[in-house]
Design a protein around this motif. Structure first.
Motif, PDB file in Angstrom:
ATOM      1  N   ARG A 285       0.830  -1.214   0.000  1.00 44.36           N
ATOM      2  CA  ARG A 285       0.000   0.000   0.000  1.00 44.36           C
ATOM      3  C   ARG A 285       0.861   1.259   0.000  1.00 44.36           C
ATOM      4  O   ARG A 285       0.552   2.229  -0.703  1.00 44.36           O
ATOM      5  CB  ARG A 285      -0.974  -0.029   1.178  1.00 44.36           C
TER       6      ARG A 285
ATOM      7  N   LYS B 155       0.823   4.038  -3.045  1.00 41.48           N
ATOM      8  CA  LYS B 155       0.549   5.460  -2.804  1.00 41.48           C
ATOM      9  C   LYS B 155       1.753   6.325  -3.170  1.00 41.48           C
ATOM     10  O   LYS B 155       1.598   7.422  -3.704  1.00 41.48           O
ATOM     11  CB  LYS B 155       0.143   5.698  -1.351  1.00 41.48           C
TER      12      LYS B 155
ATOM     13  N   ALA C 147       1.957   8.398   6.075  1.00 35.11           N
ATOM     14  CA  ALA C 147       0.557   8.593   5.676  1.00 35.11           C
ATOM     15  C   ALA C 147       0.293  10.062   5.342  1.00 35.11           C
ATOM     16  O   ALA C 147      -0.361  10.372   4.340  1.00 35.11           O
ATOM     17  CB  ALA C 147      -0.380   8.107   6.776  1.00 35.11           C
TER      18      ALA C 147
ATOM     19  N   ARG D 198      -0.671  11.533   1.732  1.00 32.86           N
ATOM     20  CA  ARG D 198      -2.045  12.046   1.720  1.00 32.86           C
ATOM     21  C   ARG D 198      -3.075  10.924   1.766  1.00 32.86           C
ATOM     22  O   ARG D 198      -4.024  10.885   0.973  1.00 32.86           O
ATOM     23  CB  ARG D 198      -2.276  12.945   0.515  1.00 32.86           C
ATOM     24  N   CYS D 199      -2.855  10.023   2.691  1.00 34.29           N
ATOM     25  CA  CYS D 199      -3.813   8.953   2.916  1.00 34.29           C
ATOM     26  C   CYS D 199      -3.928   8.728   4.425  1.00 34.29           C
ATOM     27  O   CYS D 199      -3.141   9.262   5.194  1.00 34.29           O
ATOM     28  CB  CYS D 199      -3.416   7.664   2.202  1.00 34.29           C
ATOM     29  N   SER D 200      -4.900   7.963   4.821  1.00 38.50           N
ATOM     30  CA  SER D 200      -5.100   7.741   6.249  1.00 38.50           C
ATOM     31  C   SER D 200      -4.167   6.643   6.762  1.00 38.50           C
ATOM     32  O   SER D 200      -3.747   5.759   6.014  1.00 38.50           O
ATOM     33  CB  SER D 200      -6.556   7.354   6.519  1.00 38.50           C
TER      34      SER D 200
ATOM     35  N   TYR E 239      -5.799   3.403   6.157  1.00 45.65           N
ATOM     36  CA  TYR E 239      -5.588   2.818   4.835  1.00 45.65           C
ATOM     37  C   TYR E 239      -4.287   2.022   4.793  1.00 45.65           C
ATOM     38  O   TYR E 239      -4.250   0.891   4.294  1.00 45.65           O
ATOM     39  CB  TYR E 239      -5.553   3.898   3.737  1.00 45.65           C
TER      40      TYR E 239
END
Length: 67
Positions: A6, A10, A51, A55-57, A60
């Protein structure tokens, strides 16, 4: 998908190199490589920084059920 997969996905979506992500997150180039290959588990503080940069949680990155 694993945490490393992941993060790699990203990172590529944001058009960052491993070196750039390492510099921005305050870890070594090798550490980002190890994380993306699931050879090392980063601290929660490092995951939070990654994260934010990507720019993701955090959810995630950490949750294999997250979409």
């Amino acid at each position: 998908m694993t945490i490393g997969e992941r993060i790699r996905q990203k990172r590529k979506e944001r058009d960052l190199t491993q070196r750039e992500l390492a510099r921005l997150s305050g870890v070594s180039n090798n550490m980002i490589s190890y994380i993306e290959r699931d050879l090392r588990t980063p601290s929660i503080q490092t995951l939070k920084r990654i994260a934010k940069i990507l720019r993701c949680s955090l959810d995630y990155i950490c949750n294999d059920k997250a979409g």
